[in-house]
Enzyme design. Structure first.
Site, mmCIF file in Angstrom:
data_model
loop_
_atom_site.group_PDB
_atom_site.id
_atom_site.type_symbol
_atom_site.label_atom_id
_atom_site.label_comp_id
_atom_site.label_asym_id
_atom_site.label_seq_id
_atom_site.Cartn_x
_atom_site.Cartn_y
_atom_site.Cartn_z
ATOM 1 N N ILE A 154 -4.220 -1.652 16.218
ATOM 2 C CA ILE A 154 -3.012 -1.858 17.030
ATOM 3 C C ILE A 154 -3.421 -2.980 17.988
ATOM 4 O O ILE A 154 -4.136 -2.757 18.958
ATOM 5 C CB ILE A 154 -2.576 -0.577 17.773
ATOM 6 C CG1 ILE A 154 -2.231 0.523 16.766
ATOM 7 C CG2 ILE A 154 -1.398 -0.879 18.683
ATOM 8 C CD1 ILE A 154 -1.833 1.847 17.388
ATOM 9 N N PRO A 155 -3.020 -4.221 17.689
ATOM 10 C CA PRO A 155 -3.659 -5.413 18.262
ATOM 11 C C PRO A 155 -3.265 -5.774 19.693
ATOM 12 O O PRO A 155 -2.624 -6.792 19.950
ATOM 13 C CB PRO A 155 -3.245 -6.510 17.282
ATOM 14 C CG PRO A 155 -1.901 -6.075 16.799
ATOM 15 C CD PRO A 155 -1.990 -4.570 16.707
ATOM 16 N N CYS A 156 -3.699 -4.969 20.651
ATOM 17 C CA CYS A 156 -3.417 -5.263 22.054
ATOM 18 C C CYS A 156 -4.116 -6.546 22.511
ATOM 19 O O CYS A 156 -3.699 -7.161 23.490
ATOM 20 C CB CYS A 156 -3.799 -4.077 22.933
ATOM 21 S SG CYS A 156 -5.481 -3.489 22.707
ATOM 22 N N HIS A 157 -5.139 -6.980 21.783
ATOM 23 C CA HIS A 157 -5.824 -8.222 22.147
ATOM 24 C C HIS A 157 -4.934 -9.448 21.931
ATOM 25 O O HIS A 157 -5.242 -10.520 22.433
ATOM 26 C CB HIS A 157 -7.139 -8.374 21.358
ATOM 27 C CG HIS A 157 -6.951 -8.478 19.883
ATOM 28 N ND1 HIS A 157 -6.738 -7.365 19.089
ATOM 29 C CD2 HIS A 157 -6.929 -9.550 19.052
ATOM 30 C CE1 HIS A 157 -6.609 -7.755 17.819
ATOM 31 N NE2 HIS A 157 -6.707 -9.072 17.779
ATOM 32 N N ARG A 158 -3.826 -9.302 21.226
ATOM 33 C CA ARG A 158 -2.914 -10.415 20.962
ATOM 34 C C ARG A 158 -1.874 -10.596 22.063
ATOM 35 O O ARG A 158 -1.004 -11.450 21.966
ATOM 36 C CB ARG A 158 -2.223 -10.217 19.609
ATOM 37 C CG ARG A 158 -3.189 -10.258 18.451
ATOM 38 C CD ARG A 158 -2.489 -10.119 17.113
ATOM 39 N NE ARG A 158 -3.494 -9.960 16.059
ATOM 40 C CZ ARG A 158 -3.318 -9.242 14.961
ATOM 41 N NH1 ARG A 158 -2.153 -8.634 14.750
ATOM 42 N NH2 ARG A 158 -4.281 -9.138 14.077
#
Length: 199
Positions: A154-158
């Site tokens: 779940i790409p919170c780094h994006r």
């Protein structure tokens, strides 16, 4: 492109009336990653030592090898693919525990394409549109993004700040920059804030 869906919350397998959770570790190029599961779905993925590390995973979670559960084997394969510099073409089963709002934000994060970024405001606007115009604040989105229990997949780094600030990543700003660079994201106009703002 069809995006992964977060499974609905359900009753978990239990042992003596308590849910059973499992844990294992994965060695990545950016540090050790801890995985958590309820036995069927991935419920957590954290860099060891990050802010909110293993939040929601009981201390008595059973330790198993990465191949000890099918979901851990799938997650390891996903991580191997991801860290080889390729976009994984599958997603292991995911289950986010938490408020309906946090689950909604996590679902929105899954819709940010590999190698691209979105702002907290973009996500707030998208959620507002899904709620027939009921306003969602970027700050509320930021709080939910900061507590994402399944990092990377779940790409919170994006997610970046409206000004281009690489802000708010619980795994650390240096990791966030490395992950976005590895994905080939356009970082023109992005910058590292002077002070960490992980929520």
């Amino acid at each position: 492109m069809e995006f992964a869906r977060i499974a609905p919350l359900r009753l978990l397998a239990s042992e003596k009336g308590r849910p059973v959770y499992y844990r294992c570790e994965y060695e990545s190029p950016l540090g050790t990653i801890a995985l958590g599961s309820n036995g069927t779905a991935l419920t957590g993925l954290w860099f060891v030592g990050q802010k909110y590390f293993a939040q929601g995973l009981p201390d008595d979670a059973k330790r198993v090898r990465a191949d000890g559960l099918p979901v851990f084997s799938q997650t390891k394969r996903w991580l191997d693919t991801y860290f080889s510099g390729e976009e994984p073409d599958f997603t292991p089963p995911l289950e986010v525990e938490g408020t309906p709002f946090r689950r909604e934000v996590c679902q929105a994060l899954l819709e940010i394409p590999y190698g691209q970024t979105a702002t907290y405001g973009d996500i707030a606007q998208k959620l507002s549109e899904k709620r027939d115009g009921t306003r969602t604040s970027a700050r509320a989105v930021g709080g939910a993004v900061g507590h994402n229990p399944i990092s990377l997949i779940i790409p919170c780094h994006r997610v970046v700040g409206a000004s281009g600030s690489l802000t708010g990543y619980a795994g650390g700003i240096d990791r966030k920059l490395k992950l976005l660079t590895m994905e080939g994201a356009n970082l023109n106009g992005c910058f590292i804030p002077k002070h960490s703002t992980a929520m």
